[in-house]
Design an enzyme around this catalytic site. Structure first.
Site, short mmCIF file in Angstrom:
data_model
loop_
_atom_site.label_atom_id
_atom_site.label_comp_id
_atom_site.label_asym_id
_atom_site.label_seq_id
_atom_site.Cartn_x
_atom_site.Cartn_y
_atom_site.Cartn_z
N LYS A 1 0.81 -1.22 0.00
CA LYS A 1 0.00 0.00 0.00
C LYS A 1 0.84 1.27 0.00
O LYS A 1 0.41 2.31 -0.47
CB LYS A 1 -0.96 -0.01 1.18
CG LYS A 1 -2.07 -1.04 1.00
CD LYS A 1 -3.21 -0.81 1.96
CE LYS A 1 -4.40 -1.67 1.58
NZ LYS A 1 -4.16 -3.10 1.92
N GLU A 49 -10.08 6.07 3.85
CA GLU A 49 -10.82 5.04 4.57
C GLU A 49 -9.89 3.84 4.69
O GLU A 49 -8.95 3.69 3.92
CB GLU A 49 -12.08 4.67 3.81
CG GLU A 49 -11.90 3.59 2.74
CD GLU A 49 -10.99 3.96 1.59
OE1 GLU A 49 -11.00 5.14 1.19
OE2 GLU A 49 -10.26 3.08 1.10
N SER A 65 1.88 -9.65 -0.55
CA SER A 65 1.46 -8.25 -0.47
C SER A 65 1.79 -7.57 0.85
O SER A 65 1.95 -6.36 0.89
CB SER A 65 -0.05 -8.15 -0.75
OG SER A 65 -0.78 -9.02 0.10
C1 LIG Z 1 -5.11 -4.12 1.60
C2 LIG Z 1 -4.38 -5.36 1.42
C3 LIG Z 1 -4.72 -6.28 0.43
C4 LIG Z 1 -5.92 -6.14 -0.46
O1 LIG Z 1 -5.95 -5.00 -1.26
P1 LIG Z 1 -5.69 -5.04 -2.82
O2 LIG Z 1 -6.06 -3.68 -3.27
O3 LIG Z 1 -6.54 -6.10 -3.40
O4 LIG Z 1 -4.25 -5.33 -3.02
C5 LIG Z 1 -3.93 -7.40 0.29
N1 LIG Z 1 -2.86 -7.63 1.09
C6 LIG Z 1 -2.51 -6.76 2.05
C7 LIG Z 1 -1.32 -7.08 2.89
C8 LIG Z 1 -3.25 -5.60 2.27
O5 LIG Z 1 -2.87 -4.76 3.22
#
Ligand SMILES: *Cc1c(COP(=O)(O)O)cnc(C)c1O
Length: 393
Positions: free
Chosen positions: A86, A108, A375
């Site tokens: 993010k 948000e 992620s």
């Molecule tokens: C927010 C988040 C997601 C999901 O959001 P996407 O916009 O689909 O990437 C996935 N993994 C983590 C670690 C997150 O913080």
């Protein structure tokens, strides 16, 4: 097929009252202008490198590879500053807000990860910051709430509706309208009205570009598959974008099956959704029998959203995506598996992508190269996962 003006085929656009629509059309114009400036791109690169800690590692997971029977790389977005992908998006939008002369950012957050990332970048640029968060999520994600407050952000609790991410966005937008002159609305994923899905993808596509550059050097070839979890779709789109035109590369979008596809308590938007409108965008959404938006569910708050990226909706329609799913239980098991095989504790969201490979390992052969987009990191989830496993015993 339209892929500009904020449309991805039939999906995307701006479905909002005229007043708000004009604000977004202006934003789209400003962004298009800035995007082409060398100075903006240079500043963005510097922020990636010196603040977000990019490029992130592409790590060859040897014990996991042995376990599943193909060569597995993990794209380590968990090692970024603030612990997830993010940050890529917020440095980009924060820079945009700065260039637009804004004094405040409004956001948000679901899991709290985007809130922390936004509070971080607001501190970096010296801006005020309001983060709207569902009451349920505030309880479930206390460490992130503390982080936001320490970073100087105001955390605004939302108990309207079910207090989920969907309700939270509605309330945050109302707050934004009141301060539209001085504030910038910083959206956390490839969702919502144009220009956000395009903008957020632009700021996340660095993930796939790095995967490409690294693999070309390390393996001299394209990956067989890239596997990413899908909430709103930003980490997946970021990882996939470079490879969309490279048709040999399988793009696997893994959605949360929650308590199971048949239970109805899941977040399989690409998997089961119908075309509809959500938060100003025309895209696939989860609907009940009456055609109303149905609440999503996942133990991973970051995946708990009944809409999805319009670009992924288009790619699904084109047959370019492989759709995957993992239940809460499968994700929790994958969470522990990866922790104990590699010494890497993934976010519960990311664990869905790992679970897909564990379940579908027979699809891939020894010479295949599979990339999992990790992620985020799992510090925020350890307590929950540990308690769940303990309760079973
Ligand atoms: C927010 C988040 C997601 C999901 O959001 P996407 O916009 O689909 O990437 C996935 N993994 C983590 C670690 C997150 O913080």
């Amino acid at each position: 097929m339209k892929t500009n003006n904020g449309y991805f085929g039939e999906f995307g656009g701006i479905y909002l009252p005229p007043e708000l629509k004009n604000v977004l059309l202006d934003l789209a114009k400003e962004y298009e202008k800035l995007k082409k400036q060398r100075k903006f791109q240079h500043e963005l690169k510097e922020l990636y490198k010196n603040y977000a800690n990019r490029p992130s590692l592409l790590y060859l997971a040897e014990r996991l590879s042995k376990e599943v029977g193909c060569k597995v790389y993990l794209k380590r977005e968990d090692l970024n500053h603030t612990g997830a992908h993010k940050i890529n998006n917020v440095v980009g939008q924060g820079l945009l807000a700065k260039h637009l002369g804004k004094k405040k950012v409004i956001a948000e957050t679901g899991a709290g990860q985007h809130g922390v990332a936004t509070a971080t970048i607001a501190a970096y640029f010296g801006m005020n910051c309001d983060v709207y968060m569902g009451a349920r999520d505030i309880e479930a994600q206390k460490p992130n709430v503390y982080r936001m407050k320490v970073l100087g952000a105001k955390v605004v609790p939302v108990s309207q509706g079910q207090g989920t991410l969907k309700d939270t966005i509605d309330v945050a937008i109302q707050g934004y309208i009141k301060e539209v002159e001085i504030a910038y609305y910083l959206l956390g994923s490839t969702v919502g009205p144009h220009p956000y899905p395009t903008m957020v993808r632009d700021f996340q596509k660095v993930i796939g570009e790095e995967i490409y550059a690294h693999l070309m050097k390390a393996e001299g070839r394209l990956p067989t598959a890239i596997i990413a979890c899908v909430g709103g779709g930003s980490n997946a789109t970021g990882a996939f974008y470079k490879f969309i035109s490279k048709e040999s590369v399988e793009l696997v979008a893994v959605e949360p099956a929650g308590k199971g596809r048949l239970s109805g308590r899941h977040g399989l938007v690409l998997g089961t959704g119908k075309t509809g409108e959500i938060h100003g965008s025309r895209t696939l959404v989860m609907k009940n029998k009456d055609g109303m938006i149905k609440g999503s569910y996942s133990a991973a708050s970051g995946l708990d959203y009944p809409g999805v990226s319009p670009e992924l909706s288009m790619l699904k329609g084109n047959g370019r995506l492989t759709l995957g799913e993992a239940t809460d239980k499968e994700a929790v098991n994958a969470f522990v598996k990866l922790s104990q095989l590699e010494g890497i504790i993934p976010a519960l969201e990311s664990a869905h992508a790992v679970a897909y490979l564990l379940k579908n390992r027979s699809k891939y052969k020894k010479s295949d190269v599979v990339v999992i987009n990790l992620s985020g990191r799992g510090d925020k989830d350890v307590e929950n996962v540990y308690e769940k496993l303990l309760r079973k015993k």
